[in-house]
Design an enzyme around this catalytic site. Sequence first.
Site, mmCIF file in Angstrom:
data_model
loop_
_atom_site.group_PDB
_atom_site.id
_atom_site.type_symbol
_atom_site.label_atom_id
_atom_site.label_comp_id
_atom_site.label_asym_id
_atom_site.label_seq_id
_atom_site.Cartn_x
_atom_site.Cartn_y
_atom_site.Cartn_z
ATOM 1 N N GLU A 1 -2.835 7.470 -5.245
ATOM 2 C CA GLU A 1 -2.848 6.702 -6.303
ATOM 3 C C GLU A 1 -4.322 7.065 -7.302
ATOM 4 O OE1 GLU A 1 -1.642 2.213 -6.330
ATOM 5 O OE2 GLU A 1 -3.830 2.420 -5.549
ATOM 6 N N HIS B 1 -0.723 -0.359 -10.443
ATOM 7 C CA HIS B 1 -1.467 -1.405 -9.476
ATOM 8 C C HIS B 1 -1.923 -2.636 -9.926
ATOM 9 C CE1 HIS B 1 -3.692 -0.876 -5.147
ATOM 10 N NE2 HIS B 1 -3.576 -2.472 -5.664
ATOM 11 N N ARG C 1 0.775 -1.139 0.013
ATOM 12 C CA ARG C 1 0.098 0.157 -0.048
ATOM 13 C C ARG C 1 0.757 1.264 -0.120
ATOM 14 N NH1 ARG C 1 -3.085 -2.746 -1.548
ATOM 15 N NH2 ARG C 1 -5.207 -3.338 -0.962
#
Length: 368
Positions: free
Chosen positions: A314, A333, A286
């Site tokens: 993000e 991601h 994360r």
Amino acid sequence: MAQSPSLESSLESSATSAAVPSERPDGPSVVFSFRPADLIGKIMGADAWRTLASVAAFDHDSNGGIPVVEDFHDPVHAERIAAASYIITGWGAEGLLDAAALDAMPKLRGIFAASGAADRIFADDRAKETARERGVALSNSGYLNGLPVAEYCFANILLANKSFFRAERMYHEQRGWGAWVDVQSVFANVGNYEKTVGLVCASSRIGRRLMTMLQMTRLDVLAYAIDMSADETASYGATKASLDEVMGRGDIVSLHAPDIPPLRGMIGARELGLMKDGATLLNSARGRVVDHDALIAELRTGRINAILDVTWPEPLPGDSPLWDMPNVILTPHIAGSTGSELHAMGLNVAEELARHTAGKPLKYREEY
């Protein structure tokens, strides 16, 4: 109570898919809950539909798609909701199931999630407690979703140690050997022998899987995990170490910490400053685990490298310096289940439902 949906929204809530007709129209009934609705077609592959069709009943609509419930109070779905023995769910269905909706599902026996947690579908603690008291079984696909992350990390560890990204960039720019008259001199320190990998929060499902995979290499592995003993760590072929040891000795440092308040910013200026010259920070966990201001400052020196599949925020803003740093690899991601990998989670929920209907233990049971 929600209003009846328009024609447009009705079509949106019915996902077209390669679902096969149920072989058990008299079997336990299943409803599907995803948001957006078309996720069902991405997650449920052919094997999942075949498995599900052999044990359970589910509807096709007039368009040949599978109705997907995005609102458990929608009267359009009232009949199928009332008849459902199982919910197959996944991403986007967080908070959809409240106690009133559960009261309207007297036959409900299980909630199986093609995602990391089935209980995210509950609107609140009351709904969750209601389901627990009724003995509704929960199962999730977190382990299956973690496997591609471990594979992503494993691949990047091997490539980073070979200086793959720098070599590819230099070779492309020079369009030939150029100054690389002696490749063995230019890349004298690369390789996957006599190198150390450091894992942060190694006791996670992904961390454990990655340690297992790393046993196939000649790399030394240091693992920081406060809830793993030295003996348990050794059983994975790794050595238990402190965070400072992992940061200071790792040629590659791979992060596997969850996004919880106590761990946000755990990798800051002090920890980054411990890293070896030329070491690489790999983050597939994360973004908020890392202090990005500190990371950018350290990367600007050129002393370390980074492979970042996750960032904070993000996505990154367009003016983030990380986009243009030659010692940074950014991916959007993609480490977790993507594309065909989603089908593994779809097959898992179908198999879990088959186990439950047969009275067998769930493989990935989720406790309340």
